[in-house]
Design a protein around this motif. Structure first.
Motif, PDB file in Angstrom:
ATOM      1  N   ASP A  68      43.629  45.696  38.930  1.00 18.19           N
ATOM      2  CA  ASP A  68      42.242  45.367  39.288  1.00 18.19           C
ATOM      3  C   ASP A  68      42.160  44.040  40.039  1.00 18.19           C
ATOM      4  N   LEU A  69      42.962  43.075  39.625  1.00 15.55           N
ATOM      5  CA  LEU A  69      42.979  41.780  40.322  1.00 15.55           C
ATOM      6  C   LEU A  69      43.516  41.938  41.743  1.00 15.55           C
ATOM      7  N   ALA A  70      44.547  42.749  41.894  1.00 13.49           N
ATOM      8  CA  ALA A  70      45.121  42.982  43.225  1.00 13.49           C
ATOM      9  C   ALA A  70      44.063  43.594  44.142  1.00 13.49           C
ATOM     10  N   ASP A  71      43.321  44.553  43.635  1.00 20.95           N
ATOM     11  CA  ASP A  71      42.255  45.168  44.437  1.00 20.95           C
ATOM     12  C   ASP A  71      41.157  44.158  44.762  1.00 20.95           C
ATOM     13  N   LYS A  72      40.763  43.383  43.781  1.00 21.05           N
ATOM     14  CA  LYS A  72      39.678  42.421  43.967  1.00 21.05           C
ATOM     15  C   LYS A  72      40.032  41.335  44.994  1.00 21.05           C
ATOM     16  N   TYR A  73      41.243  40.815  44.900  1.00 23.98           N
ATOM     17  CA  TYR A  73      41.643  39.706  45.772  1.00 23.98           C
ATOM     18  C   TYR A  73      42.403  40.167  47.025  1.00 23.98           C
ATOM     19  N   LYS A  74      42.461  41.484  47.233  1.00 25.86           N
ATOM     20  CA  LYS A  74      43.087  42.048  48.441  1.00 25.86           C
ATOM     21  C   LYS A  74      44.524  41.562  48.616  1.00 25.86           C
ATOM     22  N   VAL A  75      45.305  41.678  47.535  1.00 26.08           N
ATOM     23  CA  VAL A  75      46.711  41.297  47.548  1.00 26.08           C
ATOM     24  C   VAL A  75      47.493  42.484  46.991  1.00 26.08           C
ATOM     25  N   SER A  76      48.737  42.611  47.388  1.00 28.47           N
ATOM     26  CA  SER A  76      49.508  43.760  46.907  1.00 28.47           C
ATOM     27  C   SER A  76      49.773  43.619  45.401  1.00 28.47           C
ATOM     28  N   PHE A  77      49.762  44.756  44.754  1.00 32.19           N
ATOM     29  CA  PHE A  77      50.019  44.785  43.320  1.00 32.19           C
ATOM     30  C   PHE A  77      51.385  44.188  43.018  1.00 32.19           C
ATOM     31  N   SER A  78      52.354  44.509  43.822  1.00 38.47           N
ATOM     32  CA  SER A  78      53.718  44.026  43.625  1.00 38.47           C
ATOM     33  C   SER A  78      53.785  42.501  43.702  1.00 38.47           C
ATOM     34  N   SER A  79      53.114  41.896  44.680  1.00 36.28           N
ATOM     35  CA  SER A  79      53.114  40.429  44.812  1.00 36.28           C
ATOM     36  C   SER A  79      52.435  39.777  43.612  1.00 36.28           C
ATOM     37  N   LEU A  80      51.301  40.343  43.231  1.00 35.90           N
ATOM     38  CA  LEU A  80      50.565  39.789  42.103  1.00 35.90           C
ATOM     39  C   LEU A  80      51.377  39.922  40.820  1.00 35.90           C
ATOM     40  N   SER A  81      51.994  41.063  40.642  1.00 33.52           N
ATOM     41  CA  SER A  81      52.808  41.307  39.456  1.00 33.52           C
ATOM     42  C   SER A  81      53.972  40.320  39.383  1.00 33.52           C
TER      43      SER A  81
END
Length: 186
Positions: A19-32
């Protein structure tokens, strides 16, 4: 990318990485990867524990204040009853013959109030009566007897065990009840 802002939101809420990745327009992999590297899950757990501890402390303080108020009220009632009992003339009543006699209804009311006050104080201070202590001791003895009956010979006090059942003859004649152990008909 403001990783501190994302981290703060993750740690202080129930939002998922996805959800954070979608909200902040960043890839899930990078955020993870940032979350793992920064030990965000560990910090979230620590934060939640801190929040729970603070909430528990607030509840304890609130309960303590309530209990203190109840104790204060019980003590005030106790003071009132002590004053009342120290003036026995209030328990006298003028009878038809013009004589004063004790009004046992009033005395009984005072005794009832004292009894209720004692029960309240015992409850507030967590003091058991002799009857309650005896009841608890009796319950413990019954439990010990039940345990000893349940574990006769084995000494096993765990909650699981082995139950031995008699061998059952699985031949059809034993099931039909013919009584013939050979399986043949009479």
């Amino acid at each position: 990318m403001n990783w501190d802002e994302i981290k703060l939101e993750y740690v202080t809420s129930d939002v998922s990485y996805r959800d954070l990745a979608d909200k902040y327009k960043v890839s899930f992999s990078s955020l993870s990867k940032m979350g793992v590297k920064g030990k965000w899950a560990k910090e979230r757990k620590k934060h939640r524990k801190k929040v729970v501890t603070k909430a528990e402390q607030k509840i304890v303080v609130k309960k303590a204040k309530e209990l203190a108020k109840e104790i204060e009220i019980a003590e005030a009632i106790s003071d009132i009853l002590q004053v009342a009992v120290s003036h026995p003339e209030q328990f006298l009543a003028l009878c038809d013959d013009g004589k004063e006699r004790y009004n046992f209804g009033r005395i009984n009311d005072a005794l009832d109030a004292l009894s209720k006050l004692e029960r309240s104080k015992r409850s507030l201070y967590g003091i058991l009566s002799e009857k309650e202590k005896s009841g608890i001791e009796l319950a413990r003895e019954r439990l010990d007897i039940a345990k000893s009956r349940a574990f006769v010979g084995g000494g096993d006090t765990s909650e699981t065990g082995v139950v031995l059942l008699p061998v059952v003859d699985e031949e059809p004649s034993a099931v039909s009840g013919s009584g013939d152990s050979e399986g043949g008909a009479g």
